[in-house]
Design an enzyme around this catalytic site. Structure first.
Site, PDB file in Angstrom:
ATOM      1  CD  GLU A  74     -13.079  -3.221 -42.081  1.00 57.34           C
ATOM      2  OE1 GLU A  74     -13.817  -2.227 -42.035  1.00 57.34           O
ATOM      3  OE2 GLU A  74     -11.894  -3.160 -42.389  1.00 57.34           O
ATOM      4  CB  CYS A 101      -9.606 -10.842 -45.216  1.00 48.96           C
ATOM      5  SG  CYS A 101      -8.711  -9.974 -43.934  1.00 48.96           S
ATOM      6  CB  CYS A 114      -7.037  -4.068 -32.691  1.00 51.53           C
ATOM      7  SG  CYS A 114      -5.591  -5.095 -32.296  1.00 51.53           S
ATOM      8  CB  CYS A 137      -3.157  -0.918 -37.926  1.00 53.48           C
ATOM      9  SG  CYS A 137      -4.650  -1.916 -37.896  1.00 53.48           S
ATOM     10  CG  ASN A 143      -4.195  -0.236 -47.861  1.00 50.43           C
ATOM     11  OD1 ASN A 143      -4.257   0.389 -48.911  1.00 50.43           O
ATOM     12  ND2 ASN A 143      -4.904  -1.313 -47.622  1.00 50.43           N
ATOM     13  CB  CYS A 163      -6.284  -4.119 -41.430  1.00 52.23           C
ATOM     14  SG  CYS A 163      -6.516  -4.457 -39.717  1.00 52.23           S
TER      15      CYS A 163
HETATM   16  N1  SAH Z   1      -3.752  -8.311 -35.708  1.00 47.15           N
HETATM   17  C1  SAH Z   1      -3.184  -9.203 -36.630  1.00 47.15           C
HETATM   18  C2  SAH Z   1      -4.086  -9.484 -37.814  1.00 47.15           C
HETATM   19  C3  SAH Z   1      -4.829  -8.334 -38.382  1.00 47.15           C
HETATM   20  S1  SAH Z   1      -3.867  -7.125 -39.215  1.00 47.15           S
HETATM   21  C4  SAH Z   1      -1.826  -8.726 -37.058  1.00 47.15           C
HETATM   22  O1  SAH Z   1      -1.476  -7.590 -36.774  1.00 47.15           O
HETATM   23  O2  SAH Z   1      -1.103  -9.521 -37.658  1.00 47.15           O
HETATM   24  C5  SAH Z   1      -3.396  -8.004 -40.700  1.00 47.15           C
HETATM   25  C6  SAH Z   1      -2.128  -7.480 -41.352  1.00 47.15           C
HETATM   26  O3  SAH Z   1      -2.362  -6.185 -41.927  1.00 47.15           O
HETATM   27  C7  SAH Z   1      -0.959  -7.311 -40.387  1.00 47.15           C
HETATM   28  O4  SAH Z   1       0.228  -7.792 -40.952  1.00 47.15           O
HETATM   29  C8  SAH Z   1      -0.894  -5.819 -40.227  1.00 47.15           C
HETATM   30  O5  SAH Z   1       0.355  -5.392 -39.783  1.00 47.15           O
HETATM   31  C9  SAH Z   1      -1.267  -5.360 -41.602  1.00 47.15           C
HETATM   32  N2  SAH Z   1      -1.694  -3.967 -41.698  1.00 47.15           N
HETATM   33  C10 SAH Z   1      -2.411  -3.256 -40.820  1.00 47.15           C
HETATM   34  N3  SAH Z   1      -2.601  -2.007 -41.268  1.00 47.15           N
HETATM   35  C11 SAH Z   1      -1.976  -1.935 -42.469  1.00 47.15           C
HETATM   36  C12 SAH Z   1      -1.801  -0.893 -43.426  1.00 47.15           C
HETATM   37  N4  SAH Z   1      -2.302   0.316 -43.221  1.00 47.15           N
HETATM   38  N5  SAH Z   1      -1.101  -1.181 -44.541  1.00 47.15           N
HETATM   39  C13 SAH Z   1      -0.582  -2.416 -44.750  1.00 47.15           C
HETATM   40  N6  SAH Z   1      -0.713  -3.425 -43.882  1.00 47.15           N
HETATM   41  C14 SAH Z   1      -1.397  -3.185 -42.749  1.00 47.15           C
HETATM   42 FE1  SF4 Z   2      -4.295  -4.830 -34.152  1.00 50.21          FE
HETATM   43 FE2  SF4 Z   2      -3.971  -3.613 -36.468  1.00 50.21          FE
HETATM   44 FE3  SF4 Z   2      -1.863  -4.121 -34.935  1.00 50.21          FE
HETATM   45 FE4  SF4 Z   2      -3.125  -6.134 -36.170  1.00 50.21          FE
HETATM   46  S1  SF4 Z   2      -2.022  -4.442 -37.140  1.00 50.21           S
HETATM   47  S2  SF4 Z   2      -2.446  -6.049 -34.033  1.00 50.21           S
HETATM   48  S3  SF4 Z   2      -5.236  -5.372 -36.093  1.00 50.21           S
HETATM   49  S4  SF4 Z   2      -3.545  -2.758 -34.424  1.00 50.21           S
END
Ligand code: SAH
Ligand code: SF4
Length: 346
Positions: free
Chosen positions: A94, A107, A114, A121, A295, A338
């Site tokens: 996405e 984004c 992942c 996440c 989230n 995400c």
């Molecule tokens: N893998 C990378 C980039 C993708 S995630 C990383 O982890 O940085 C992008 C951002 O969204 C990261 O800071 C991650 O911790 C955050 N994120 C993931 N799931 C989330 C959620 N449920 N609520 C808020 N932030 C979240």
């Molecule tokens: Fe992977 Fe989600 Fe962790 Fe980012 S926050 S490293 S996308 S599992």
């Protein structure tokens, strides 16, 4: 997987060599490159400056799309658009577009799924499927750029914060950014890009050594090893001390401000004590903290913080001299977090 090479995986030089081998003059490659990356055509048929025969040859030789939009959601405030794409092998990724002030921030995803398994996440909860190719990363930007062009708008910023860990697919991500940065093509300035990483220490060091203008964000979420390990499994491989050392090296080498991300989870990392611990950890560093209320996701029990707590957290950081911003949870009604849309895709 499709058998034809994917056009957006091609380097300019490769395209040039291919065209020369087809008996075309050298400038033809530049024309075709500009048609796709500046004029944003979708297929060779739309390139009016080349012969019909060459258009047909290109169509036969290459694939021009790997992303089939299978679902598009627009938030009720119309400011966030999220598209789910199906890849040729049936995987789903996405990409999200956010309109904010005069900015159009995209984004984009770097992987299908992942491998890092962060507990809160949605992408981490689905596991790893595969890396995206450079072209598959680039096509997400082209898709939205074409869409925006219809209303005379353009992509102004790109964050690699969608599905996947960009530093786990380092070469494809950086090649894609270089492609989109190319002044003879898409031409989006390097400073308009941000890569977010969960904290792959060797890759942070590599990135620092490359001294690029691209912004870097680190997903911190906890300021002690035990809490961080309970949220982000990667902490066991690269403990906080090593991560912070790499962050300092990055700032020293590049003289660039680093962003730390902190998703506030009620009662887990949103207390006064957590804010103070964070302030102590990052004190004196050239950095900015993004505070993001969690989230909620299906497979994680944690709740999002209250607005009052987020404000209190911010004020503790500010009192301690740490620059920070509360980021709004945009597009919450369309699962714009995400991986949240793809995880509902069967
Ligand atoms: N893998 C990378 C980039 C993708 S995630 C990383 O982890 O940085 C992008 C951002 O969204 C990261 O800071 C991650 O911790 C955050 N994120 C993931 N799931 C989330 C959620 N449920 N609520 C808020 N932030 C979240
Ligand atoms: Fe992977 Fe989600 Fe962790 Fe980012 S926050 S490293 S996308 S599992």
């Amino acid at each position: 997987m499709p058998e034809k090479p994917f056009f957006f995986d091609l380097e300019f030089e490769t395209l040039k060599d291919e065209l020369i081998s087809l008996g075309q003059p050298e400038f033809r490659a530049r024309q075709i490159w500009q048609a796709f990356y500046c004029n944003l055509v979708e297929t060779p048929d739309q390139i009016t400056t080349i012969s019909k025969e060459l258009r047909q040859t290109l169509s036969q030789k290459y694939d021009f799309t790997h992303l089939a939009p299978s679902n598009r959601l627009v938030s009720t405030d119309n400011e966030t658009v999220k598209t789910l794409f199906e890849l040729p092998d049936g995987r789903a990724i996405e990409a999200v577009l956010m309109h904010y002030d005069e900015r159009q921030t995209l984004c984009i995803s770097s992987q299908a799924g992942c491998a890092m398994g962060c507990v809160f996440c949605a992408t981490g909860q689905m596991g790893f499927a595969r890396n995206l190719s450079c072209g598959e990363i680039v096509e997400q930007a082209l898709y939205y750029a074409r869409l925006l062009k219809k209303s005379n708008k353009a992509v102004t910023n790109i964050v690699v914060m969608g599905m996947g860990e960009p530093f786990h697919n380092y070469d494809a991500v950086l090649t894609a950014i270089d492609r989109l940065n190319d002044p003879a093509g898409f031409n989006l300035g390097a400073r308009r890009f941000t890569i977010s990483t969960v904290g792959l220490v060797p890759m942070i060091k590599r990135f620092a050594a490359e001294k690029r203008q691209i912004n870097l964000a680190i997903s911190l979420h906890a300021a002690n090893d035990a809490l961080r390990a309970s949220l982000l499994p990667i902490e066991r491989k690269y403990p906080l001390a090593d991560l912070m050392q790499a962050c300092k090296e990055y700032i020293d080498t590049t003289k660039r401000r680093l962003t730390f991300e902190w998703a506030l989870i009620q009662g887990v990392n949103d207390t006064e004590k957590d804010a103070l611990e964070l302030a102590t950890l990052v004190k004196g560093m050239l950095c900015h903290v993004n505070i993001i209320p969690l989230n909620p996701t299906d497979k994680f029990n944690g709740k999002t913080t209250t607005h009052e707590r987020a404000v209190a957290f911010r004020s503790t950081l500010e009192k301690n001299g740490i620059p920070c911003t509360i980021r709004l949870r945009r597009g919450i009604d369309i699962n714009a977090g995400c991986g949240q849309l793809a995880s509902t895709h069967k």
